[in-house]
Design a protein around this motif. Sequence first.
Motif, PDB file in Angstrom:
ATOM      1  N   LYS A 134       0.834  -1.210   0.000  1.00  0.00           N
ATOM      2  CA  LYS A 134       0.000   0.000   0.000  1.00  0.00           C
ATOM      3  C   LYS A 134       0.867   1.257   0.000  1.00  0.00           C
ATOM      4  CE  LYS A 134      -3.384   0.318   2.893  1.00  0.00           C
ATOM      5  NZ  LYS A 134      -4.123   0.201   4.173  1.00  0.00           N
ATOM      6  N   GLN A 135       1.954   1.196   0.759  1.00  0.00           N
ATOM      7  CA  GLN A 135       2.869   2.348   0.847  1.00  0.00           C
ATOM      8  C   GLN A 135       3.532   2.623  -0.508  1.00  0.00           C
ATOM      9  OE1 GLN A 135       6.294   1.616   3.316  1.00  0.00           O
ATOM     10  NE2 GLN A 135       6.648   3.798   3.733  1.00  0.00           N
ATOM     11  N   LEU A 136       3.999   1.546  -1.157  1.00  0.00           N
ATOM     12  CA  LEU A 136       4.635   1.706  -2.473  1.00  0.00           C
ATOM     13  C   LEU A 136       3.654   2.281  -3.487  1.00  0.00           C
ATOM     14  CD1 LEU A 136       6.775  -1.565  -2.973  1.00  0.00           C
ATOM     15  CD2 LEU A 136       7.631   0.769  -2.685  1.00  0.00           C
ATOM     16  N   GLU A 137       2.427   1.762  -3.491  1.00  0.00           N
ATOM     17  CA  GLU A 137       1.415   2.245  -4.431  1.00  0.00           C
ATOM     18  C   GLU A 137       1.086   3.714  -4.176  1.00  0.00           C
ATOM     19  OE1 GLU A 137      -0.761   0.581  -7.274  1.00  0.00           O
ATOM     20  OE2 GLU A 137       1.403   0.450  -7.187  1.00  0.00           O
ATOM     21  N   ALA A 138       1.031   4.102  -2.893  1.00  0.00           N
ATOM     22  CA  ALA A 138       0.738   5.503  -2.547  1.00  0.00           C
ATOM     23  C   ALA A 138       1.851   6.419  -3.048  1.00  0.00           C
ATOM     24  CB  ALA A 138       0.569   5.629  -1.029  1.00  0.00           C
ATOM     25  N   GLN A 139       3.090   5.981  -2.880  1.00  0.00           N
ATOM     26  CA  GLN A 139       4.234   6.781  -3.360  1.00  0.00           C
ATOM     27  C   GLN A 139       4.214   6.907  -4.878  1.00  0.00           C
ATOM     28  OE1 GLN A 139       7.820   4.963  -1.886  1.00  0.00           O
ATOM     29  NE2 GLN A 139       7.344   5.399   0.265  1.00  0.00           N
ATOM     30  N   ARG A 140       3.916   5.802  -5.543  1.00  0.00           N
ATOM     31  CA  ARG A 140       3.894   5.809  -7.018  1.00  0.00           C
ATOM     32  C   ARG A 140       2.806   6.750  -7.537  1.00  0.00           C
ATOM     33  NH1 ARG A 140       1.079   3.503 -11.075  1.00  0.00           N
ATOM     34  NH2 ARG A 140      -0.362   2.461  -9.650  1.00  0.00           N
ATOM     35  N   LYS A 141       1.605   6.677  -6.951  1.00  0.00           N
ATOM     36  CA  LYS A 141       0.493   7.527  -7.394  1.00  0.00           C
ATOM     37  C   LYS A 141       0.767   8.995  -7.089  1.00  0.00           C
ATOM     38  CE  LYS A 141      -3.165   4.041  -6.920  1.00  0.00           C
ATOM     39  NZ  LYS A 141      -4.322   3.615  -6.103  1.00  0.00           N
ATOM     40  N   ALA A 142       1.353   9.256  -5.903  1.00  0.00           N
ATOM     41  CA  ALA A 142       1.666  10.645  -5.531  1.00  0.00           C
ATOM     42  C   ALA A 142       2.653  11.259  -6.511  1.00  0.00           C
ATOM     43  CB  ALA A 142       2.221  10.678  -4.099  1.00  0.00           C
ATOM     44  N   ARG A 143       3.635  10.444  -6.921  1.00  0.00           N
ATOM     45  CA  ARG A 143       4.625  10.942  -7.879  1.00  0.00           C
ATOM     46  C   ARG A 143       3.972  11.258  -9.221  1.00  0.00           C
ATOM     47  NH1 ARG A 143      10.139   7.638  -9.128  1.00  0.00           N
ATOM     48  NH2 ARG A 143      10.480   8.087  -6.920  1.00  0.00           N
ATOM     49  N   LEU A 144       3.091  10.377  -9.678  1.00  0.00           N
ATOM     50  CA  LEU A 144       2.392  10.614 -10.949  1.00  0.00           C
ATOM     51  C   LEU A 144       1.543  11.880 -10.873  1.00  0.00           C
ATOM     52  CD1 LEU A 144       1.111   7.049 -12.008  1.00  0.00           C
ATOM     53  CD2 LEU A 144       2.863   8.419 -13.141  1.00  0.00           C
ATOM     54  N   GLN A 145       0.851  12.054  -9.733  1.00  0.00           N
ATOM     55  CA  GLN A 145      -0.009  13.233  -9.558  1.00  0.00           C
ATOM     56  C   GLN A 145       0.823  14.510  -9.532  1.00  0.00           C
ATOM     57  OE1 GLN A 145      -3.284  12.801  -9.650  1.00  0.00           O
ATOM     58  NE2 GLN A 145      -3.537  15.027  -9.682  1.00  0.00           N
ATOM     59  N   GLN A 146       1.952  14.437  -8.850  1.00  0.00           N
ATOM     60  CA  GLN A 146       2.855  15.592  -8.759  1.00  0.00           C
ATOM     61  C   GLN A 146       3.363  15.992 -10.136  1.00  0.00           C
ATOM     62  OE1 GLN A 146       6.425  14.659  -6.653  1.00  0.00           O
ATOM     63  NE2 GLN A 146       7.180  16.771  -6.589  1.00  0.00           N
ATOM     64  N   HIS A 147       3.761  14.997 -10.914  1.00  0.00           N
ATOM     65  CA  HIS A 147       4.283  15.284 -12.251  1.00  0.00           C
ATOM     66  C   HIS A 147       3.179  15.814 -13.153  1.00  0.00           C
ATOM     67  CE1 HIS A 147       7.358  14.956 -15.346  1.00  0.00           C
ATOM     68  NE2 HIS A 147       6.415  14.518 -16.166  1.00  0.00           N
ATOM     69  N   LYS A 148       1.970  15.321 -12.960  1.00  0.00           N
ATOM     70  CA  LYS A 148       0.832  15.764 -13.772  1.00  0.00           C
ATOM     71  C   LYS A 148       0.540  17.239 -13.503  1.00  0.00           C
ATOM     72  CE  LYS A 148      -3.832  14.241 -14.992  1.00  0.00           C
ATOM     73  NZ  LYS A 148      -4.889  13.259 -14.682  1.00  0.00           N
ATOM     74  N   CYS A 149       0.621  17.620 -12.238  1.00  0.00           N
ATOM     75  CA  CYS A 149       0.366  19.013 -11.879  1.00  0.00           C
ATOM     76  C   CYS A 149       1.410  19.951 -12.467  1.00  0.00           C
ATOM     77  CB  CYS A 149       0.345  19.167 -10.352  1.00  0.00           C
ATOM     78  SG  CYS A 149      -1.048  18.310  -9.587  1.00  0.00           S
TER      79      CYS A 149
END
Length: 638
Positions: free
Chosen positions: A617-632
């Motif tokens: 769950k932690q790895l998935e949260a980090q991966r999604k946060a990174r994608l969201q950050q880059h998208k912004c």
Amino acid sequence: MPCVGDWLNNPLSIVQGFFAQNVPNSDWEKKVTEYFKEKLKENNATNWVPSLNDVPVHYLKPNSLVKFRCMVQDMFDPEFYMGVYETVDPNTNARVLHFGKYRDVAECGPQQEIDLNSSQTVTSERQTLYCVPVPGESAWVKEISLLTLQARVSPSTSYTPSRHKRSYEEDEDMDLHPSKQKEQHMGNSCWAGGDIHGCVEPKRLETEAPAGHHLVSPNCAPPLDLNFPLPGEKGPACLVKVYESWESFKVNDVLEVYGVLSVDPVLSLVNSEERDGSALDPMECMDTAEEQRVHSPPASLVPRIHVILAQKLQHINPLLPACLKEEESKTFVSNFMSELSPVRAELLGFLTHALLGDSLAAEYLILHLISTVYARRDVLPLGKFTVNLSGCPRNSVFTEHVYRIIQQLVPASHRLQMTVENMNRSRFIPHKDYAANRLVTGVLQLASNTSLVVDETQLEQGQLDTTGVHNVTALGNLITWQKVDYDFNYHRMEFPCNINVLVTSEGRSLLPSDCQVHLQPQLIPPNMEEYMSSLLTAVLPSVLNKFRIYLSLLRLLDYSISDEVTKAVEEDFVEMRKNDPESITADDLHKTLLVARFLSLSAGQTTLSRERWLRAKQLEAQRKARLQQHKCVNGNEL
């Protein structure tokens, strides 16, 4: 050294012994198989059998025992042969029974003739498989296999060469410069003389030791296509004749076969007569000339192996035992599992450096490399884990070196450069050629567990033609459904596969994926080429071998989730949905369970624990946060 004796150098003499003792019973066939099975168990005797993967054909003695590690590229129609036949001496009327099994040509003495009307004749059936070396097999697999091979071979004495024999690499040079080849052949040719013995040598010279996709000979036009799925492949293609249980083999299976090598010059002579214009009588033979050319190529170019023993391979990593279920193998596995933790840590560090300091991307790359399709539910392949590594520098040096590193870790791989030109020109999907009655291969005809790295960083604007669209669609189907639809002209046939696909791209890939990881480099080396090259040279060979064992072994382990943990995961999912219904879907749960599965296996655990579930769950949260950050930051790029 085990006593190699006749069973290795002259296996047909062993077969003759059993045949003579047991005629007219059919028990002799079973006894032959059992005899060789027992012989190959003695003192690592398999290492004493010469391998066609490592030794050029012209260095091997005809009718000796050989082995071949291969993939079934095509299956020809079953053929009939004389399993038992009788010869008669016209002068004395003496009759002798012979066996036809494991042979291409019926043998009889100088004063004997085959009695075709004998009541003793037994007609039998065998299956012919067209086999090629495993596509994309890594160089390290070949090197380690060669080191373990204890057979010492010298050039065959069945004929006397008029020049020094060439290696596969030298032969490849000859293929690239056919004029050199032609000059040699013209100097040696004696076909016009009509002497059958004088014609064997030129034919061997013109076709020996294949290296490459096409081979050219002066008497053969167009050149014979050896049907290797990937461009630039080297090694022999073989016609593998199977006598027992051939129903268990299918196209794309990886096999190791042990059998009698047949390179009888008569097979080449018959073939060249057909090529030289001896028209086939349509009343006598239903095969077309093209089918004859493809199904009966010169034996020195495409040798025959008459199989005594054959087994499907779980893997082709020579550092692992062939079968992990045997007692000796269990000891090997338990010993390695005891030191798994430091190996994983070292591999993670190594891949982190390769991915420019990005430890999260390195974690996902490990999970990708040990992923495998473990089951199919209806049409859905379970266990596939295609990763899209986005954010890669638009620099072929980086993606090329990432592939080279993967190539050093996995037993079989291929890098597919996704350019418009490649998409439009390449043949991805195998198709049936009805004129030659064979399956013409394509790039996506790969063995199970092959790593396919699709490099999208070189994709530029351009127009895909019909072929290009079909190829991109085929790639998408491979990723989504783990199947390739082979083209049989009037219909398509699904061939399931198990290919690990890694897509490298700048932005989000055009192709589907199970997981997108955006690369976040922590360092930008001033000289990318030098930095990436130094990574492999810095790793000790012993450490590299541990990485190879680690990745291959973990793919083969069983995995389960206890009822208790299943219930805990369900409750966790319900709780997450309560807090934020939009944040997690059923697909997200499936993906997190998949990450948890491979995370557990990567730590050597074959069941899911609470700790690994939380880490997933932690790895998935980090991966999604990174994608969201880059998208912004980059707007709609992702």
